[in-house]
Design a protein around this motif. Sequence first.
Motif, PDB file in Angstrom:
ATOM      1  N   LEU A 138      11.060  -6.990  -8.758  1.00 52.96           N
ATOM      2  CA  LEU A 138      10.264  -5.760  -8.714  1.00 52.96           C
ATOM      3  C   LEU A 138       8.926  -6.070  -8.060  1.00 52.96           C
ATOM      4  O   LEU A 138       8.208  -6.980  -8.487  1.00 52.96           O
ATOM      5  CB  LEU A 138      10.036  -5.210 -10.127  1.00 52.96           C
ATOM      6  CG  LEU A 138       9.491  -3.778 -10.138  1.00 52.96           C
ATOM      7  CD1 LEU A 138      10.557  -2.787  -9.658  1.00 52.96           C
ATOM      8  CD2 LEU A 138       9.003  -3.379 -11.527  1.00 52.96           C
ATOM      9  N   CYS A 139       8.651  -5.338  -6.992  1.00 59.93           N
ATOM     10  CA  CYS A 139       7.407  -5.523  -6.251  1.00 59.93           C
ATOM     11  C   CYS A 139       6.438  -4.452  -6.740  1.00 59.93           C
ATOM     12  O   CYS A 139       6.683  -3.257  -6.547  1.00 59.93           O
ATOM     13  CB  CYS A 139       7.717  -5.360  -4.758  1.00 59.93           C
ATOM     14  SG  CYS A 139       6.276  -5.480  -3.708  1.00 59.93           S
ATOM     15  N   ILE A 140       5.364  -4.878  -7.418  1.00 56.90           N
ATOM     16  CA  ILE A 140       4.494  -3.877  -8.044  1.00 56.90           C
ATOM     17  C   ILE A 140       3.117  -3.807  -7.383  1.00 56.90           C
ATOM     18  O   ILE A 140       2.666  -4.742  -6.720  1.00 56.90           O
ATOM     19  CB  ILE A 140       4.355  -4.125  -9.569  1.00 56.90           C
ATOM     20  CG1 ILE A 140       3.733  -5.489  -9.870  1.00 56.90           C
ATOM     21  CG2 ILE A 140       5.687  -3.991 -10.272  1.00 56.90           C
ATOM     22  CD1 ILE A 140       3.563  -5.728 -11.372  1.00 56.90           C
ATOM     23  N   SER A 141       2.465  -2.682  -7.582  1.00 56.15           N
ATOM     24  CA  SER A 141       1.150  -2.437  -6.991  1.00 56.15           C
ATOM     25  C   SER A 141       0.062  -2.702  -8.023  1.00 56.15           C
ATOM     26  O   SER A 141       0.271  -2.531  -9.225  1.00 56.15           O
ATOM     27  CB  SER A 141       1.044  -0.987  -6.519  1.00 56.15           C
ATOM     28  OG  SER A 141       1.930  -0.756  -5.448  1.00 56.15           O
ATOM     29  N   SER A 142      -1.111  -3.109  -7.533  1.00 56.31           N
ATOM     30  CA  SER A 142      -2.230  -3.367  -8.437  1.00 56.31           C
ATOM     31  C   SER A 142      -3.427  -2.452  -8.166  1.00 56.31           C
ATOM     32  O   SER A 142      -4.342  -2.372  -8.964  1.00 56.31           O
ATOM     33  CB  SER A 142      -2.669  -4.832  -8.318  1.00 56.31           C
ATOM     34  OG  SER A 142      -2.984  -5.138  -6.973  1.00 56.31           O
ATOM     35  N   GLN A 143      -3.432  -1.791  -7.027  1.00 57.40           N
ATOM     36  CA  GLN A 143      -4.507  -0.862  -6.695  1.00 57.40           C
ATOM     37  C   GLN A 143      -3.906   0.348  -5.967  1.00 57.40           C
ATOM     38  O   GLN A 143      -2.840   0.252  -5.366  1.00 57.40           O
ATOM     39  CB  GLN A 143      -5.522  -1.512  -5.747  1.00 57.40           C
ATOM     40  CG  GLN A 143      -6.179  -2.777  -6.288  1.00 57.40           C
ATOM     41  CD  GLN A 143      -7.236  -3.328  -5.336  1.00 57.40           C
ATOM     42  OE1 GLN A 143      -6.972  -3.529  -4.155  1.00 57.40           O
ATOM     43  NE2 GLN A 143      -8.424  -3.578  -5.854  1.00 57.40           N
ATOM     44  N   VAL A 144      -4.632   1.458  -5.996  1.00 56.03           N
ATOM     45  CA  VAL A 144      -4.264   2.585  -5.134  1.00 56.03           C
ATOM     46  C   VAL A 144      -4.965   2.307  -3.813  1.00 56.03           C
ATOM     47  O   VAL A 144      -6.193   2.337  -3.752  1.00 56.03           O
ATOM     48  CB  VAL A 144      -4.773   3.932  -5.699  1.00 56.03           C
ATOM     49  CG1 VAL A 144      -4.301   5.085  -4.820  1.00 56.03           C
ATOM     50  CG2 VAL A 144      -4.322   4.125  -7.134  1.00 56.03           C
ATOM     51  N   GLY A 145      -4.211   1.981  -2.777  1.00 58.12           N
ATOM     52  CA  GLY A 145      -4.821   1.565  -1.510  1.00 58.12           C
ATOM     53  C   GLY A 145      -5.321   0.132  -1.614  1.00 58.12           C
ATOM     54  O   GLY A 145      -4.856  -0.635  -2.466  1.00 58.12           O
TER      55      GLY A 145
ATOM     56  N   THR B 285      -4.588   0.579   5.817  1.00 57.83           N
ATOM     57  CA  THR B 285      -5.103   1.758   6.509  1.00 57.83           C
ATOM     58  C   THR B 285      -5.433   2.869   5.517  1.00 57.83           C
ATOM     59  O   THR B 285      -5.926   3.917   5.889  1.00 57.83           O
ATOM     60  CB  THR B 285      -4.076   2.315   7.524  1.00 57.83           C
ATOM     61  OG1 THR B 285      -2.959   2.853   6.810  1.00 57.83           O
ATOM     62  CG2 THR B 285      -3.612   1.255   8.491  1.00 57.83           C
ATOM     63  N   GLN B 286      -5.120   2.616   4.250  1.00 58.74           N
ATOM     64  CA  GLN B 286      -5.391   3.635   3.231  1.00 58.74           C
ATOM     65  C   GLN B 286      -6.657   3.270   2.476  1.00 58.74           C
ATOM     66  O   GLN B 286      -6.811   2.139   2.035  1.00 58.74           O
ATOM     67  CB  GLN B 286      -4.209   3.684   2.255  1.00 58.74           C
ATOM     68  CG  GLN B 286      -4.368   4.700   1.162  1.00 58.74           C
ATOM     69  CD  GLN B 286      -3.168   4.667   0.218  1.00 58.74           C
ATOM     70  OE1 GLN B 286      -2.051   4.402   0.626  1.00 58.74           O
ATOM     71  NE2 GLN B 286      -3.419   4.912  -1.043  1.00 58.74           N
TER      72      GLN B 286
END
Length: 391
Positions: free
Chosen positions: A127-134, A146-147
């Motif tokens: 599972l590849c997870i995110s730690s920030q929005v952008g 770019t976000q």
Amino acid sequence: MTATAPITQDLVTLPRKLPDGPINLVGLTRNALREVLIAHGTPEKQAKMRVGQIWQWIYEKGVRNFSDMTNLAKPYRALLAEQFVIQVPEVVSKQVSLDGTRKYLMRIAGGHEVETVYIPEEDRGTLCISSQVGCTLTCSFCHTGTQKLVRNLTAGEIIGQVLVARDDLGEWPEIGAPKNETRLLSNIVLMGMGEPLYNFDNVRDAMKIAMDPEGISLSRRRITLSTSGVVPEIAKTAQEIGCQLAISFHATTDEVRDKLVPINKRWNIAELLDALRTYPKVSNSERITFEYVMLKDVNDTNEDARRLIKLIKGIPAKINLIPFNEWPGSPYQRSDWDRIQAFADIIYKAGYASPIRTPRGEDIMAACGQLKSATERERKSRKQIQAEAGL
Ligand code: SAH
Ligand code: SF4
């Protein structure tokens, strides 16, 4: 930091208390859970036992309602329900690739969205997870870069991605069932949106929860944190998390790395390598993964391969070659396959594993570096991307 380095860190992390409601128990460490329970009426003498019970319901059985916690007395369940919630991100959409990769768009507090990707393999599932929005960083080959950064994820939102994926996979094992090896979700990589080391505390707390032997119970060897090179946080990662480390290396000269991974202007290759030398020992991990994105005519010569070997000398390492994944407006091209192969051969002959990462989920834009929530439309212009890449 040089004056031009586009790095900011003025981030806002949401308090654990939801804007106008009860406290979310997901994402609290055992200690923090104990504290909030006591502060809200659980007798101190019972706290340890209650933490154990609630922990097991949330992280081992996947329960989301206090009314389902059948080993707690009914009045206590009611007390909990009045004051707390068990909240995870909401799945807005799910896409499934022809190769089985699943991409989830998840909505978190404030209406923000992040992406999480599940990659099934023969003997495991990652599972590849995110730690920030952008992301605050602006690596010129990365779509997330770019976000505009919106905010850090809370620990609950980070571990919540794992809970939600397990819901979707239908994987809440019976207590006492074998761990890891037989699991659909057996590995976690922090390689989604964001720079995990710019959200250190929340990433650490979430990974502690993932590693807790009584919950999700993944070995620290099955968790890989990928960083672009936030040097001061690397030693802390070894001491406080102890997971596997991957470094977005991508270039063999400061001149090229400054353009590809602009954080290099803050901490250059020499400083980064220095910080890496002690990592395997302190974290008791075998080796560091060097990620190297293959960009046509930018960083893919035989000379680059040889320089790379020289640079990492003395560091136990594996080099993961990532064929560039294109995205709309991306200013680079993927190196040709025979070039990637030739590069890999040189590294392999020098004694390092040099796997070429198979792009997964390309048809649903789920491959490495393609993540960018569709609703965050604040895109930089193509001109701006090219200017930052020095093209
Ligand atoms: N911010 C962290 C983790 C997220 S990116 C980091 O930079 O390490 C995960 C990996 O994907 C990194 O190695 C990143 O450099 C790589 N990547 C980003 N964009 C890519 C693209 N378009 N093609 C291939 N790999 C990419
Ligand atoms: Fe951020 Fe990593 Fe993308 Fe660089 S590669 S912009 S650090 S997510």
